[in-house]
Enzyme design. Structure first.
Site, PDB file in Angstrom:
ATOM      1  N   PHE A  51       0.797  -1.215   0.000  1.00  0.00           N
ATOM      2  CA  PHE A  51       0.000   0.000   0.000  1.00  0.00           C
ATOM      3  C   PHE A  51       0.828   1.263   0.000  1.00  0.00           C
ATOM      4  O   PHE A  51       0.522   2.218  -0.697  1.00  0.00           O
ATOM      5  CB  PHE A  51      -0.949  -0.005   1.220  1.00  0.00           C
ATOM      6  CG  PHE A  51      -1.974  -1.091   1.135  1.00  0.00           C
ATOM      7  CD1 PHE A  51      -3.124  -0.917   0.398  1.00  0.00           C
ATOM      8  CD2 PHE A  51      -1.769  -2.298   1.767  1.00  0.00           C
ATOM      9  CE1 PHE A  51      -4.063  -1.915   0.294  1.00  0.00           C
ATOM     10  CE2 PHE A  51      -2.707  -3.318   1.674  1.00  0.00           C
ATOM     11  CZ  PHE A  51      -3.850  -3.123   0.939  1.00  0.00           C
ATOM     12  N   ILE A  87      -5.222  -9.664   3.690  1.00  0.00           N
ATOM     13  CA  ILE A  87      -6.559 -10.213   3.441  1.00  0.00           C
ATOM     14  C   ILE A  87      -6.502 -11.258   2.328  1.00  0.00           C
ATOM     15  O   ILE A  87      -7.522 -11.707   1.843  1.00  0.00           O
ATOM     16  CB  ILE A  87      -7.527  -9.084   3.015  1.00  0.00           C
ATOM     17  CG1 ILE A  87      -7.039  -8.396   1.715  1.00  0.00           C
ATOM     18  CG2 ILE A  87      -7.667  -8.055   4.139  1.00  0.00           C
ATOM     19  CD1 ILE A  87      -8.072  -7.517   1.065  1.00  0.00           C
ATOM     20  N   ASP A  88      -5.271 -11.646   1.916  1.00  0.00           N
ATOM     21  CA  ASP A  88      -5.089 -12.354   0.638  1.00  0.00           C
ATOM     22  C   ASP A  88      -5.134 -13.883   0.727  1.00  0.00           C
ATOM     23  O   ASP A  88      -4.992 -14.556  -0.295  1.00  0.00           O
ATOM     24  CB  ASP A  88      -3.781 -11.916  -0.022  1.00  0.00           C
ATOM     25  CG  ASP A  88      -2.556 -12.108   0.872  1.00  0.00           C
ATOM     26  OD1 ASP A  88      -2.554 -13.032   1.723  1.00  0.00           O
ATOM     27  OD2 ASP A  88      -1.591 -11.334   0.722  1.00  0.00           O
ATOM     28  N   HIS A 104      -7.412  -7.997   9.852  1.00  0.00           N
ATOM     29  CA  HIS A 104      -8.119  -7.082   8.937  1.00  0.00           C
ATOM     30  C   HIS A 104      -9.137  -7.828   8.069  1.00  0.00           C
ATOM     31  O   HIS A 104      -9.531  -7.336   7.014  1.00  0.00           O
ATOM     32  CB  HIS A 104      -7.120  -6.326   8.055  1.00  0.00           C
ATOM     33  CG  HIS A 104      -6.325  -5.298   8.808  1.00  0.00           C
ATOM     34  ND1 HIS A 104      -5.213  -4.668   8.285  1.00  0.00           N
ATOM     35  CD2 HIS A 104      -6.482  -4.783  10.055  1.00  0.00           C
ATOM     36  CE1 HIS A 104      -4.727  -3.815   9.190  1.00  0.00           C
ATOM     37  NE2 HIS A 104      -5.473  -3.872  10.265  1.00  0.00           N
TER      38      HIS A 104
END
Ligand SMILES: [Zn+2]
Length: 197
Positions: free
Chosen positions: A33, A101-102, A117
Site C-alpha cells: 500500500f 486479506i489475501d 483485517h
C-alpha cells in the site's frame, strides 16, 4: 543479524509469534500500500478504502475491489509464506497474525492464523445477513458491476476491515493474547503504521 543468529533466537525464545503485513505478499505479485509503487500511489484510500466511501458509493469502491479480488484470488504463496508454515510445522512458530486479506498464509499451510483485517474469503450482505464465498462473488463480479445479494439485491461488502471500521473483536483479542504470551515477535513485511497493529 544473520540468518543463523535469527534461527538461534527463534529456538531460544519460545513461543514465537509472527506478525505479517503487505510486504510479505509483494513477491506473489500483490502490490503493497505505502511504497512508491503501492496501491495508495494510484488510488486515494479516502475514496476507495473507507467505510464512508463504501456507504456513499459502493459501486465505485467495487470498481477498485473487483480488480484486487481477481488478482488476489489468482495469487500463489511465496517462500516467505511457506517458510512461516514450515516453522509452524516444526513447532517453532506458534501462530501468524496477519494484516493481509489475501489468504496466502492459509494456502501455504499455516494453521494458526489470525486475520486482524479480515479477508477476501467471504463477502456479507448487510441487507439480509447472507454470506457469499469468494468463488461465488467472483462469478457475480463477472457481470462487470458490483456484486449484489441474490436474495435481496443489496450490494455485498467484502469481509475486510475498511478504514473507519472496528477490527473483528475475536481476531484482535486473540492477537493481543498471542503477543502478550510471546517471547519473540517476528515482524515481517509491515511498516507498523496502521493502528492498532
Ligand atoms: Zn441479502
Amino acid at each position: 543479524m544473520t540468518a543463523s543468529d535469527l534461527a538461534a533466537l527463534i529456538r531460544s525464545r519460545q513461543p514465537c509469534v509472527a506478525l505479517t503485513g503487505a510486504g510479505v505478499s509483494t513477491e506473489s505479485g500483490i502490490p503493497d500500500f505505502r511504497s512508491p509503487t503501492g496501491v495508495w500511489a494510484q488510488y486515494d484510500p479516502m475514496e476507495y478504502a473507507t467505510i464512508q466511501a463504501f456507504d456513499g458509493d459502493p459501486e465505485k469502491v467495487w470498481s477498485f475491489y473487483a480488480l484486487r479480488f481477481h488478482a488476489l484470488a489468482e495469487a500463489v504463496p511465496n517462500d516467505a509464506h511457506r517458510a512461516l508454515a514450515e516453522l509452524e510445522n516444526r513447532g517453532l512458530v506458534r501462530a501468524v497474525v496477519t494484516q493481509n486479506i489475501d489468504l496466502l498464509h492459509e494456502r501455504a499451510g499455516t494453521h494458526e492464523l489470525v486475520e486482524v483485517h479480515g479477508s477476501i474469503r467471504t463477502c456479507i450482505c448487510r441487507g439480509c445477513g447472507a454470506t457469499y464465498e469468494l468463488e461465488h462473488v467472483r462469478r457475480l463480479l463477472d457481470g462487470g458491476s458490483a456484486p449484489r445479494c441474490e436474495a435481496c439485491g443489496t450490494i455485498l461488502k467484502p469481509n475486510v476491515v475498511m478504514f473507519g471500521e472496528l477490527l473483528p473483536f475475536e481476531a484482535i483479542d486473540r492477537a493481543y493474547a498471542l503477543a502478550r504470551e510471546a517471547s519473540l515477535l517476528l515482524v515481517v513485511g509491515s511498516t507498523l503504521e496502521v493502528a492498532p497493529v
